[in-house]
Design an enzyme around this catalytic site. Structure first.
Site, PDB file in Angstrom:
ATOM      1  N   ARG A 100      13.383 -13.674  16.439  1.00  0.00           N
ATOM      2  CA  ARG A 100      14.720 -13.051  16.177  1.00  0.00           C
ATOM      3  C   ARG A 100      14.698 -11.846  15.013  1.00  0.00           C
ATOM      4  O   ARG A 100      15.467 -11.576  14.128  1.00  0.00           O
ATOM      5  CB  ARG A 100      15.586 -14.209  15.313  1.00  0.00           C
ATOM      6  CG  ARG A 100      16.017 -15.391  16.093  1.00  0.00           C
ATOM      7  CD  ARG A 100      16.799 -15.078  17.111  1.00  0.00           C
ATOM      8  NE  ARG A 100      17.379 -16.324  17.956  1.00  0.00           N
ATOM      9  CZ  ARG A 100      16.675 -16.840  18.828  1.00  0.00           C
ATOM     10  NH1 ARG A 100      15.617 -16.345  19.255  1.00  0.00           N
ATOM     11  NH2 ARG A 100      17.425 -17.879  19.188  1.00  0.00           N
TER      12      ARG A 100
ATOM     13  N   GLU B 263      20.802 -15.561  10.079  1.00  0.00           N
ATOM     14  CA  GLU B 263      20.226 -14.876  11.327  1.00  0.00           C
ATOM     15  C   GLU B 263      21.091 -13.460  11.650  1.00  0.00           C
ATOM     16  O   GLU B 263      20.580 -12.410  12.044  1.00  0.00           O
ATOM     17  CB  GLU B 263      19.961 -15.737  12.631  1.00  0.00           C
ATOM     18  CG  GLU B 263      19.221 -15.215  13.590  1.00  0.00           C
ATOM     19  CD  GLU B 263      20.046 -15.716  15.114  1.00  0.00           C
ATOM     20  OE1 GLU B 263      20.961 -14.998  15.302  1.00  0.00           O
ATOM     21  OE2 GLU B 263      19.366 -16.774  15.589  1.00  0.00           O
TER      22      GLU B 263
ATOM     23  N   SER C 263      23.436 -19.322  16.325  1.00  0.00           N
ATOM     24  CA  SER C 263      22.728 -19.708  15.131  1.00  0.00           C
ATOM     25  C   SER C 263      23.064 -19.057  13.866  1.00  0.00           C
ATOM     26  O   SER C 263      22.760 -17.909  14.083  1.00  0.00           O
ATOM     27  CB  SER C 263      21.164 -20.015  15.528  1.00  0.00           C
ATOM     28  OG  SER C 263      21.064 -20.878  16.528  1.00  0.00           O
TER      29      SER C 263
HETATM   30  N1  EPU Z   1      19.150 -30.943  15.606  1.00  0.00           N
HETATM   31  C1  EPU Z   1      19.571 -31.882  14.878  1.00  0.00           C
HETATM   32  N2  EPU Z   1      20.863 -31.916  14.579  1.00  0.00           N
HETATM   33  C2  EPU Z   1      21.711 -30.559  14.674  1.00  0.00           C
HETATM   34  C3  EPU Z   1      21.152 -29.653  15.486  1.00  0.00           C
HETATM   35  C4  EPU Z   1      19.690 -29.833  15.872  1.00  0.00           C
HETATM   36  O1  EPU Z   1      19.076 -32.867  14.777  1.00  0.00           O
HETATM   37  O2  EPU Z   1      22.679 -30.675  14.300  1.00  0.00           O
HETATM   38  C5  EPU Z   1      17.888 -31.128  16.146  1.00  0.00           C
HETATM   39  C6  EPU Z   1      17.913 -31.159  17.833  1.00  0.00           C
HETATM   40  O3  EPU Z   1      18.049 -32.415  18.111  1.00  0.00           O
HETATM   41  C7  EPU Z   1      16.439 -30.687  18.201  1.00  0.00           C
HETATM   42  C8  EPU Z   1      16.136 -29.624  17.334  1.00  0.00           C
HETATM   43  O4  EPU Z   1      16.971 -29.754  16.200  1.00  0.00           O
HETATM   44  O5  EPU Z   1      15.586 -31.648  18.219  1.00  0.00           O
HETATM   45  C9  EPU Z   1      16.477 -28.260  17.625  1.00  0.00           C
HETATM   46  O6  EPU Z   1      17.847 -28.032  18.352  1.00  0.00           O
HETATM   47  P1  EPU Z   1      18.082 -27.034  19.570  1.00  0.00           P
HETATM   48  O7  EPU Z   1      17.451 -27.504  20.606  1.00  0.00           O
HETATM   49  O8  EPU Z   1      19.698 -27.179  19.608  1.00  0.00           O
HETATM   50  O9  EPU Z   1      17.683 -25.617  19.046  1.00  0.00           O
HETATM   51  P2  EPU Z   1      17.652 -24.898  17.807  1.00  0.00           P
HETATM   52  O10 EPU Z   1      16.451 -24.751  17.394  1.00  0.00           O
HETATM   53  O11 EPU Z   1      18.785 -25.515  16.868  1.00  0.00           O
HETATM   54  C10 EPU Z   1      17.289 -22.403  18.760  1.00  0.00           C
HETATM   55  C11 EPU Z   1      17.700 -21.085  18.781  1.00  0.00           C
HETATM   56  C12 EPU Z   1      18.996 -21.131  19.714  1.00  0.00           C
HETATM   57  C13 EPU Z   1      18.733 -21.274  21.127  1.00  0.00           C
HETATM   58  C14 EPU Z   1      18.007 -22.761  21.079  1.00  0.00           C
HETATM   59  C15 EPU Z   1      17.484 -23.082  22.471  1.00  0.00           C
HETATM   60  C16 EPU Z   1      17.209 -20.330  16.678  1.00  0.00           C
HETATM   61  C17 EPU Z   1      17.770 -19.737  15.357  1.00  0.00           C
HETATM   62  N3  EPU Z   1      18.167 -20.753  17.491  1.00  0.00           N
HETATM   63  O12 EPU Z   1      18.209 -23.361  18.442  1.00  0.00           O
HETATM   64  O13 EPU Z   1      19.436 -19.784  19.701  1.00  0.00           O
HETATM   65  O14 EPU Z   1      19.847 -21.432  22.041  1.00  0.00           O
HETATM   66  O15 EPU Z   1      16.847 -23.031  20.214  1.00  0.00           O
HETATM   67  O16 EPU Z   1      16.383 -22.393  22.659  1.00  0.00           O
HETATM   68  O17 EPU Z   1      16.140 -19.967  16.845  1.00  0.00           O
HETATM   69  C18 EPU Z   1      20.997 -18.126  18.590  1.00  0.00           C
HETATM   70  O18 EPU Z   1      20.078 -17.554  18.212  1.00  0.00           O
HETATM   71  O19 EPU Z   1      22.048 -17.863  18.218  1.00  0.00           O
HETATM   72  C19 EPU Z   1      20.632 -19.498  19.433  1.00  0.00           C
HETATM   73  C20 EPU Z   1      22.065 -20.075  19.666  1.00  0.00           C
END
Ligand code: EPU
Length: 348
Positions: free
Chosen positions: A174, A344, A248
């Site tokens: 990012r 972010e 995010s």
């Molecule tokens: N999780 C929770 N509770 C929550 C949210 C997430 O327990 O409220 C857990 C999920 O169950 C999962 C883990 O955290 O095990 C990761 O969650 P998720 O797969 O939704 O991905 P993320 O790490 O929260 C990142 C990116 C997103 C991208 C997704 C998919 C960043 C900051 N965010 O989110 O990017 O769509 O992975 O690759 O790296 C963005 O940058 O705006 C964005 C949406």
């Protein structure tokens, strides 16, 4: 608005423009002056403009990674450079080129329809092509930098065109040179992508593995993968057309193996991923969720109830409310886990 566009070097200068519809969070702010950039000539005309040429500038695309806590200084440049084309068809790759003002999802859908495959994991990300390299957008196991070839920009200090390759962009998680040393100095006009042939799906992300298990399809084609990613995003992430947000709100923090062991000892369920260099990335959404933030509000700013990493505007939120909520979340995550979350989006 001046109506003398096209009579170079005249510019269409808009006065006192409401920026709420130009940021996906829907936060209130006003541009004292706004200029739409459709070509390199528009940038040159701006730089030569006797009044606006020397003022501070804020470059915006789709406004999907932006938080307005006040009115921006000087002039807002809204990048609207059009164009989608296959620049080169090589045996080992398709090179496609897109104007910075094209919608990101529009590019993904277009390239898939043309049979130029490889962007499907990045479907439905809000924003424009020109903003994509700035924060090196990424989702479901693919980052922009994995498909990047080069880009055309203009140096706003000198007015000179520059072509930047992968190394020059200094991509990170990012992050890129456009958020660091070059912030505010370079305006991206066009981006070229390198889509390797033959196409190979990227299926390692947990949510995609779940889709394969659910459907029994372990060899999805590019259209199926696109549909899966669109479905996963629609289920988890708020549509900015319906409820304002900037995706995010925090980066996923990276910690050392030792810090990670400490946190696991305190909380064995913490979601963590091993990175190539031996450090660990933690799921910020999980940390925030564990601190009980889902659904909490400050005024009309709220933590999204299906994904704690996303802050939303329930109607009339201000940037100040969003930042107050964000700081409270940072303090609470720091208090419980000793980890500082980094915002972010770009904060004005
Ligand atoms: N999780 C929770 N509770 C929550 C949210 C997430 O327990 O409220 C857990 C999920 O169950 C999962 C883990 O955290 O095990 C990761 O969650 P998720 O797969 O939704 O991905 P993320 O790490 O929260 C990142 C990116 C997103 C991208 C997704 C998919 C960043 C900051 N965010 O989110 O990017 O769509 O992975 O690759 O790296 C963005 O940058 O705006 C964005 C949406």
């Amino acid at each position: 608005m001046d109506q003398n566009r096209g009579m170079s070097p005249a510019l269409a200068i808009e006065h006192q423009v409401n920026l709420a519809p130009m940021n996906t969070f829907g936060l209130p702010a006003t541009a004292w002056r706004l200029v739409r950039i459709r070509s390199e000539a528009d940038v040159q005309a701006l730089l030569q403009h006797p009044e606006l040429g020397r003022l501070p500038r804020l470059v915006i695309g789709g406004g999907s990674n932006l938080v307005f806590s006040r009115d921006p200084d000087g002039v807002v440049l809204k990048v609207e450079v059009p164009g989608l084309r296959l620049a080169e068809s090589r045996p080992d790759a398709w090179i496609i080129e897109a104007g910075a003002g094209e919608s990101w999802h529009g590019l993904v859908a277009w390239s898939l329809a043309q049979g130029h495959l490889g962007l499907e994991n990045l479907a439905l990300i809000p924003g424009t092509v020109g903003a994509a390299p700035v924060q090196n957008i990424g989702a479901y196991g693919v980052e922009l930098q994995d498909r990047f070839e080069s880009l055309d920009a203009i140096d706003l200090a000198t007015g000179r065109p520059v072509v930047m390759d992968h190394a020059a962009c200094r991509f990170g998680y990012r992050d890129s040179v456009f958020k660091q040393a070059a912030a505010g100095h370079l305006l991206i006009l066009r981006v070229r992508f390198r889509l390797p042939r033959p196409w190979r799906p990227v299926l390692g992300y947990l949510d995609l593995e779940r889709k394969m298990a659910e459907t029994g399809n372990t060899r999805p084609d590019a259209n199926t993968l696109f549909d899966w990613v669109v479905g996963i995003r629609r289920a988890k992430l708020p549509d900015p057309a319906v409820i304002g947000n900037a995706g995010s709100f925090f980066k996923n923090p990276v910690v050392t193996a030792e810090q990670c062991r400490d946190i696991i000892a305190r909380d064995p369920n913490v979601v963590h991923y091993l990175l190539d260099d031996g450090s660990f990335k933690l799921a910020a959404g999980w940390l925030i969720d564990a601190c009980g933030w889902k659904g909490k509000t400050v005024g009309d700013a709220a933590v999204y109830d299906k994904q704690a990493l996303v802050l939303v505007n329930r109607g009339a939120a201000t940037g100040a409310q969003v930042l107050t909520l964000a700081r409270a979340i940072q303090e609470s995550v720091y208090g419980r886990f000793g980890i500082r979350l980094e915002a972010e989006p770009v904060i004005v």
